[in-house]
Motif scaffolding. Structure first.
Motif, short mmCIF file in Angstrom:
data_model
loop_
_atom_site.label_atom_id
_atom_site.label_comp_id
_atom_site.label_asym_id
_atom_site.label_seq_id
_atom_site.Cartn_x
_atom_site.Cartn_y
_atom_site.Cartn_z
N ALA A 1 0.72 -1.10 -0.04
CA ALA A 1 0.15 -0.07 0.02
C ALA A 1 0.84 1.27 0.15
N ALA A 2 1.86 1.34 0.76
CA ALA A 2 2.72 2.53 0.76
C ALA A 2 3.47 2.67 -0.54
N VAL A 3 4.03 1.57 -1.10
CA VAL A 3 4.69 1.63 -2.54
C VAL A 3 3.69 1.90 -3.44
N TYR A 4 2.31 1.81 -3.42
CA TYR A 4 1.37 2.05 -4.32
C TYR A 4 1.31 3.56 -4.11
N GLY A 5 1.21 4.09 -2.90
CA GLY A 5 0.97 5.43 -2.51
C GLY A 5 2.11 6.48 -3.31
N GLU A 6 3.33 5.72 -2.95
CA GLU A 6 4.45 6.67 -3.65
C GLU A 6 4.37 6.58 -5.30
N LEU A 7 4.00 5.46 -5.65
CA LEU A 7 3.85 5.46 -7.32
C LEU A 7 2.91 6.44 -7.69
N MET A 8 1.60 6.38 -6.97
CA MET A 8 0.67 7.08 -7.30
C MET A 8 0.87 8.86 -7.06
N ALA A 9 1.35 8.94 -5.90
CA ALA A 9 1.84 10.38 -5.64
C ALA A 9 2.80 11.06 -6.76
N HIS A 10 3.71 10.04 -7.32
CA HIS A 10 4.55 10.46 -8.42
C HIS A 10 3.77 10.67 -9.84
N VAL A 11 2.88 9.99 -9.99
CA VAL A 11 1.90 10.21 -11.24
C VAL A 11 1.21 11.63 -11.30
N PRO B 1 1.43 14.54 -2.58
CA PRO B 1 2.05 13.87 -1.22
C PRO B 1 1.64 12.42 -1.24
N PRO B 2 2.49 11.35 -0.90
CA PRO B 2 1.85 10.08 -0.88
C PRO B 2 0.64 9.69 0.03
N VAL B 3 0.55 10.41 1.14
CA VAL B 3 -0.49 10.29 1.95
C VAL B 3 -1.73 10.23 1.26
N VAL B 4 -1.99 10.95 0.19
CA VAL B 4 -3.32 11.11 -0.23
C VAL B 4 -3.79 9.63 -0.74
N PHE B 5 -2.88 8.81 -1.27
CA PHE B 5 -3.02 7.29 -1.70
C PHE B 5 -2.97 6.51 -0.62
N VAL C 1 -3.25 6.45 2.74
CA VAL C 1 -4.29 6.22 3.83
C VAL C 1 -5.38 5.71 3.37
N PRO C 2 -6.00 5.89 2.25
CA PRO C 2 -7.16 5.18 1.96
C PRO C 2 -6.87 3.48 1.41
N ALA C 3 -5.46 3.45 1.10
CA ALA C 3 -5.15 2.02 0.68
C ALA C 3 -4.93 1.26 1.94
N MET C 4 -4.68 1.89 3.22
CA MET C 4 -4.37 0.92 4.58
C MET C 4 -5.69 0.79 5.11
#
Length: 145
Positions: free
Chosen positions: A61-71, A75-79, A81-84
Motif C-alpha cells: 500500500a505504501a509503495v502504491y501510494g508513492e507511485l501514485m503520488a509521483h504520477v 503527497p503520498p499520504v493522499v493515496f 491512507v485510503p489504501a491502508m
C-alpha cells in the motif's frame, strides 16, 4: 474473495471521499485499497502470520501510494491512507474491548496482542517504504512563488 476485494475498494473509496480527495484521484485511491486487500489475501493463504501478512500488505500500500503520488504530483499520504483502510484491525480491537468488558482475560490477551501486532506491522511497513523512498522523493507539490 471477490466480494472482500470489492468491499475493500468501496471502503477505501469512502475514506477518500471523507478526506475530500479530488474527483480525478478517487478511482485510484479506491483501487489502492483493493490492491492492498488482494495482497493481504494472497499472503494470508500462504503465510500463517498476522504480522507478516499485514507487513507485506502495508508495504504494498505504501509503495502504491508513492507511485501514485509521483504520477499525480501529490503527497503520498493522499493515496496511502485510503489504501491502508482495509488493514485497520477494527474487528480484533472490538473483540479485545468486548473481552475486557466481559472480563474474559484469555480472550482479552489473545485479541489484544493480535490488534497490537497488526497495528505494529502496518506502522513498520510504512516506515520501511518511507526510509527507502524518502531520499528519492522530490517535492510533489509545486512550490508557491
Amino acid at each position: 474473495m471477490v466480494i472482500q476485494v470489492m468491499m475493500a475498494f468501496v471502503g477505501s473509496l469512502g475514506f477518500a471521499v471523507i478526506f475530500r480527495t479530488k474527483r480525478e484521484r478517487l478511482l485510484f485511491t479506491a483501487l489502492g485499497g483493493g490492491i492492498t486487500w488482494c495482497l493481504y489475501l494472497f499472503c494470508a493463504s500462504r503465510i500463517p502470520s498476522y504480522f507478516a501478512c499485514n507487513l507485506i500488505a502495508a508495504i504494498g500500500a505504501a509503495v502504491y501510494g508513492e507511485l501514485m503520488a509521483h504520477v499525480f504530483k501529490t503527497p503520498p499520504v493522499v493515496f496511502r491512507v485510503p489504501a491502508m483502510v482495509p488493514l485497520i484491525p477494527g474487528g480484533s480491537l472490538y473483540y479485545t474491548l468486548s473481552a475486557a468488558l466481559t472480563k474474559n482475560q484469555n480472550l482479552f490477551i489473545e485479541k489484544g496482542m493480535e490488534t497490537i501486532i497488526i497495528a505494529f506491522a502496518i506502522s513498520v511497513g510504512i516506515v520501511i517504504v518511507n526510509l527507502v523512498c524518502g531520499p528519492f522523493r522530490r517535492d510533489m507539490i509545486e512550490p508557491h512563488e
